[in-house]
Design a protein around this motif. Structure first.
Motif, short mmCIF file in Angstrom:
data_model
loop_
_atom_site.label_atom_id
_atom_site.label_comp_id
_atom_site.label_asym_id
_atom_site.label_seq_id
_atom_site.Cartn_x
_atom_site.Cartn_y
_atom_site.Cartn_z
N UNK A 33 0.81 -1.22 0.00
CA UNK A 33 0.00 0.00 0.00
C UNK A 33 0.84 1.26 0.00
N UNK A 34 2.15 1.13 -0.13
CA UNK A 34 3.04 2.29 0.04
C UNK A 34 2.74 3.43 -0.92
N UNK A 35 2.20 3.11 -2.11
CA UNK A 35 1.94 4.14 -3.10
C UNK A 35 0.83 5.11 -2.69
N UNK A 36 -0.02 4.70 -1.79
CA UNK A 36 -1.13 5.56 -1.38
C UNK A 36 -1.07 5.92 0.10
N UNK A 37 0.06 5.58 0.72
CA UNK A 37 0.22 5.90 2.14
C UNK A 37 0.96 7.22 2.33
N UNK A 38 0.62 7.94 3.39
CA UNK A 38 1.36 9.16 3.68
C UNK A 38 2.49 8.91 4.68
N UNK A 39 2.50 7.71 5.24
CA UNK A 39 3.54 7.37 6.21
C UNK A 39 3.80 5.87 6.07
N UNK A 40 5.03 5.50 5.84
CA UNK A 40 5.35 4.09 5.62
C UNK A 40 5.36 3.33 6.95
N UNK A 41 5.19 2.01 6.88
CA UNK A 41 5.12 1.21 8.11
C UNK A 41 6.29 1.44 9.07
N UNK A 42 7.49 1.58 8.52
CA UNK A 42 8.66 1.85 9.39
C UNK A 42 8.46 3.15 10.16
N UNK A 43 7.92 4.17 9.49
CA UNK A 43 7.69 5.46 10.15
C UNK A 43 6.58 5.35 11.20
N UNK A 44 5.59 4.54 10.88
CA UNK A 44 4.50 4.30 11.85
C UNK A 44 5.09 3.69 13.13
N UNK A 45 5.96 2.71 12.95
CA UNK A 45 6.57 2.07 14.11
C UNK A 45 7.39 3.07 14.93
N UNK A 46 8.09 3.96 14.24
CA UNK A 46 8.92 4.94 14.95
C UNK A 46 8.08 5.89 15.80
N UNK A 47 6.97 6.35 15.22
CA UNK A 47 6.12 7.27 15.99
C UNK A 47 5.52 6.57 17.21
N UNK A 48 5.21 5.29 17.05
CA UNK A 48 4.69 4.55 18.21
C UNK A 48 5.76 4.47 19.30
N UNK A 49 6.99 4.22 18.89
CA UNK A 49 8.08 4.14 19.87
C UNK A 49 8.22 5.46 20.63
#
Ligand code: SF4
Ligand code: SF4
Length: 126
Positions: A33-49
């Motif tokens: 889904x990366x083409x339509x996402x504004x934040x990639x999964x790695x970035x999502x994980x970072x914000x959660x941390x």
């Protein structure tokens, strides 16, 4: 919700430990889904941390199709799809993003594919 509370909620709902993430980016590289996402999964994980609540307001958690590619690729064994689901759940419990049948116009219901409707209700109801 404080930073700590948000991170703890994600951990509790998903059963995953976001602090295991080492930011390698393999999840993002394979995300369908990366083409339509504004934040990639790695970035999502970072914000959660970091306990950054911006992660609850990003488009990516709704664009995630739960394809599990990220989960299969993660070298730390994190089920990222479950983490995405947890973020959606937190939003839905707050009343954000909930899809109510009465809000859908009859014309829309007549045209939308049934599978899409079923999928939307599965994802957008707490
Ligand atoms: S489960 Fe979601 S975040 Fe993971 S690869 Fe698939 S679309 Fe991307
Ligand atoms: S693949 Fe796993 S360890 Fe690597 S960035 Fe994604 S969540 Fe973190």
């Amino acid at each position: 919700m404080t930073r700590v509370e948000m991170t703890l909620q994600v951990k509790e709902i998903s059963g995953q430990n976001p602090f295991l993430c080492m930011q390698c980016g393999l999840c993002s590289a394979g995300c369908t889904g990366r083409g339509i996402m504004d934040m990639l999964p790695r970035q999502v994980m970072r914000l959660i941390q970091f306990g950054n609540a911006q992660v609850l307001d990003n488009r990516s958690i709704w664009m995630c199709t739960t394809c599990l590619t990220c989960t299969a690729r993660c070298p730390r064994g994190i089920d990222i799809a479950r983490v995405m689901e947890a973020l959606r759940t937190i939003n839905l419990r707050r009343g954000d993003g909930v899809l109510a049948p009465e809000d859908l116009a009859a014309e829309f219901l007549a045209e939308i594919p049934q599978m899409a409707l079923t999928s939307a209700f599965r994802k957008l109801s707490a």
